[in-house]
Design a protein around this motif. Structure first.
Motif, PDB file in Angstrom:
ATOM      1  N   VAL A  20       0.710  -1.240   0.031  1.00 46.88           N
ATOM      2  CA  VAL A  20       0.203   0.024   0.057  1.00 46.88           C
ATOM      3  C   VAL A  20       0.893   1.319  -0.133  1.00 46.88           C
ATOM      4  O   VAL A  20       1.828   1.320   0.851  1.00 46.88           O
ATOM      5  CB  VAL A  20      -0.824  -0.184   1.351  1.00 46.88           C
ATOM      6  CG1 VAL A  20      -1.598   1.311   1.402  1.00 46.88           C
ATOM      7  CG2 VAL A  20      -1.894  -0.989   1.142  1.00 46.88           C
ATOM      8  N   ASP A  21       0.612   2.205  -0.834  1.00 44.92           N
ATOM      9  CA  ASP A  21       0.958   3.596  -0.792  1.00 44.92           C
ATOM     10  C   ASP A  21       0.167   4.327   0.433  1.00 44.92           C
ATOM     11  O   ASP A  21      -0.758   4.596   0.270  1.00 44.92           O
ATOM     12  CB  ASP A  21       0.976   4.248  -1.996  1.00 44.92           C
ATOM     13  CG  ASP A  21       1.655   5.753  -2.172  1.00 44.92           C
ATOM     14  OD1 ASP A  21       1.444   6.331  -1.060  1.00 44.92           O
ATOM     15  OD2 ASP A  21       2.115   6.162  -3.057  1.00 44.92           O
ATOM     16  N   VAL A  22       0.925   4.658   1.488  1.00 46.22           N
ATOM     17  CA  VAL A  22       0.327   5.075   2.537  1.00 46.22           C
ATOM     18  C   VAL A  22      -0.301   6.563   2.117  1.00 46.22           C
ATOM     19  O   VAL A  22      -1.511   6.900   2.809  1.00 46.22           O
ATOM     20  CB  VAL A  22       1.421   5.312   3.662  1.00 46.22           C
ATOM     21  CG1 VAL A  22       0.629   6.244   4.849  1.00 46.22           C
ATOM     22  CG2 VAL A  22       1.622   3.981   4.226  1.00 46.22           C
ATOM     23  N   CYS A  23       0.474   7.241   1.440  1.00 41.93           N
ATOM     24  CA  CYS A  23      -0.026   8.596   0.933  1.00 41.93           C
ATOM     25  C   CYS A  23      -1.370   8.539   0.144  1.00 41.93           C
ATOM     26  O   CYS A  23      -2.240   9.463   0.550  1.00 41.93           O
ATOM     27  CB  CYS A  23       0.925   9.545   0.189  1.00 41.93           C
ATOM     28  SG  CYS A  23       2.111   9.862   0.876  1.00 41.93           S
ATOM     29  N   VAL A  24      -1.533   7.358  -0.635  1.00 43.48           N
ATOM     30  CA  VAL A  24      -3.092   7.338  -1.369  1.00 43.48           C
ATOM     31  C   VAL A  24      -4.083   6.753  -0.439  1.00 43.48           C
ATOM     32  O   VAL A  24      -5.090   7.260  -0.414  1.00 43.48           O
ATOM     33  CB  VAL A  24      -2.733   6.269  -2.763  1.00 43.48           C
ATOM     34  CG1 VAL A  24      -4.016   5.836  -3.373  1.00 43.48           C
ATOM     35  CG2 VAL A  24      -1.594   6.872  -3.621  1.00 43.48           C
ATOM     36  N   LEU A  25      -3.632   5.792   0.559  1.00 43.92           N
ATOM     37  CA  LEU A  25      -4.332   5.354   1.469  1.00 43.92           C
ATOM     38  C   LEU A  25      -4.828   6.643   2.334  1.00 43.92           C
ATOM     39  O   LEU A  25      -6.265   6.711   2.599  1.00 43.92           O
ATOM     40  CB  LEU A  25      -3.735   4.389   2.442  1.00 43.92           C
ATOM     41  CG  LEU A  25      -4.468   3.974   3.754  1.00 43.92           C
ATOM     42  CD1 LEU A  25      -5.811   3.208   3.350  1.00 43.92           C
ATOM     43  CD2 LEU A  25      -3.564   3.175   4.755  1.00 43.92           C
ATOM     44  N   LEU A  26      -4.185   7.682   2.805  1.00 40.40           N
ATOM     45  CA  LEU A  26      -4.401   8.637   3.543  1.00 40.40           C
ATOM     46  C   LEU A  26      -5.375   9.424   2.902  1.00 40.40           C
ATOM     47  O   LEU A  26      -6.247  10.263   3.435  1.00 40.40           O
ATOM     48  CB  LEU A  26      -3.441   9.445   4.128  1.00 40.40           C
ATOM     49  CG  LEU A  26      -2.711   8.761   5.192  1.00 40.40           C
ATOM     50  CD1 LEU A  26      -1.254   9.412   5.481  1.00 40.40           C
ATOM     51  CD2 LEU A  26      -3.307   8.593   6.348  1.00 40.40           C
ATOM     52  N   TYR A  27      -4.927   9.499   1.543  1.00 38.93           N
ATOM     53  CA  TYR A  27      -5.862  10.491   0.814  1.00 38.93           C
ATOM     54  C   TYR A  27      -7.352   9.895   0.350  1.00 38.93           C
ATOM     55  O   TYR A  27      -8.391  10.602   0.536  1.00 38.93           O
ATOM     56  CB  TYR A  27      -5.362  10.640  -0.610  1.00 38.93           C
ATOM     57  CG  TYR A  27      -6.370  11.220  -1.683  1.00 38.93           C
ATOM     58  CD1 TYR A  27      -6.785  12.240  -1.566  1.00 38.93           C
ATOM     59  CD2 TYR A  27      -6.410  10.498  -3.086  1.00 38.93           C
ATOM     60  CE1 TYR A  27      -7.810  13.056  -2.631  1.00 38.93           C
ATOM     61  CE2 TYR A  27      -7.222  11.006  -3.920  1.00 38.93           C
ATOM     62  CZ  TYR A  27      -7.906  12.257  -3.726  1.00 38.93           C
ATOM     63  OH  TYR A  27      -8.646  12.841  -4.988  1.00 38.93           O
ATOM     64  N   ALA A  28      -7.623   8.575   0.342  1.00 39.86           N
ATOM     65  CA  ALA A  28      -8.922   7.781   0.232  1.00 39.86           C
ATOM     66  C   ALA A  28      -9.507   8.037   1.554  1.00 39.86           C
ATOM     67  O   ALA A  28     -10.600   8.365   1.497  1.00 39.86           O
ATOM     68  CB  ALA A  28      -8.189   6.435  -0.101  1.00 39.86           C
ATOM     69  N   LEU A  29      -8.867   8.043   2.742  1.00 39.44           N
ATOM     70  CA  LEU A  29      -9.573   8.244   3.968  1.00 39.44           C
ATOM     71  C   LEU A  29      -9.854   9.751   4.047  1.00 39.44           C
ATOM     72  O   LEU A  29     -11.124  10.121   4.559  1.00 39.44           O
ATOM     73  CB  LEU A  29      -8.680   7.842   5.037  1.00 39.44           C
ATOM     74  CG  LEU A  29      -8.521   6.156   5.331  1.00 39.44           C
ATOM     75  CD1 LEU A  29      -7.393   5.919   6.258  1.00 39.44           C
ATOM     76  CD2 LEU A  29      -9.835   5.669   5.505  1.00 39.44           C
TER      77      LEU A  29
END
Length: 191
Positions: free
Chosen positions: A42-51
């Motif tokens: 997982v790309d953590v930045c994309v995860l945080l963006y999705a959240l």
């Protein structure tokens, strides 16, 4: 992640950056993000963006998630990952440099990696602002985390069974809980 003074005209200090800092500071979130990064790609930045998008009442579709990943992939591969690998290599030591001296440079590399991740979040926030979609009904942090993990398992060509790994399940549950506890905000004008 550490907070800097807020400048509203600076794209690096976006609401997404502030959301990411607040969520990442919550108990268990950093370790959950790193577990998903290590075990599911997982790309953590994309995860945080999705959240963040879900928190704002605009959860991303699987197609939007994939487009977001594609938008930042080159930056991640050419800048963030080389910095991360260098920082990790330095942690293990590089002969003949004494570890105490190496640690000074390693901290600078770590700061550069964090700034590169901040650039990623700025890019993703600009994407969020450009989306004309009206807010959806409610937010769904629970399904958002799982959708992001599924996407990265697919992109990394890892078996879907990775979703059932205890470390991955624990990380998902921790993030769902903490993201669900974040104050829900509706954007006021450009977010």
């Amino acid at each position: 992640m550490t907070s800097d003074p807020i400048r509203h005209d600076d794209p690096m200090q976006s609401p997404l950056w502030r959301y990411a800092l607040a969520l990442y500071a919550k108990s268990g979130v950093a370790s959950a993000c790193l577990a998903l990064q290590a075990h599911a790609g997982v790309d953590v930045c994309v995860l945080l963006y999705a959240l963040f998008a879900a928190n704002r009442g605009r959860p991303l579709t699987p197609a939007q998630l994939e487009a977001s990943d594609q938008r930042v992939r080159g930056w991640r591969e050419r800048v963030i990952l080389p910095l991360r690998h260098l920082r990790q290599d330095m942690k293990d030591g590089i002969a003949p440099v004494p570890q105490a001296l190496l640690e000074l440079i390693r901290q600078e590399v770590k700061q550069a990696e964090l700034q590169a991740e901040q650039v990623t979040l700025a890019m993703l926030h600009l994407e969020f602002q450009a989306q004309a979609a009206p807010p959806a009904a409610g937010s769904r942090s629970e399904s958002t985390v799982r959708e992001v993990v599924r996407l990265y398992l697919q992109l990394s060509q890892l078996p879907a069974q990775h979703l059932q790994l205890p470390q991955v399940q624990q990380a998902i549950e921790s993030l769902e809980h903490q993201a669900g506890a974040m104050p829900h905000e509706q954007p006021r004008g450009p977010a």
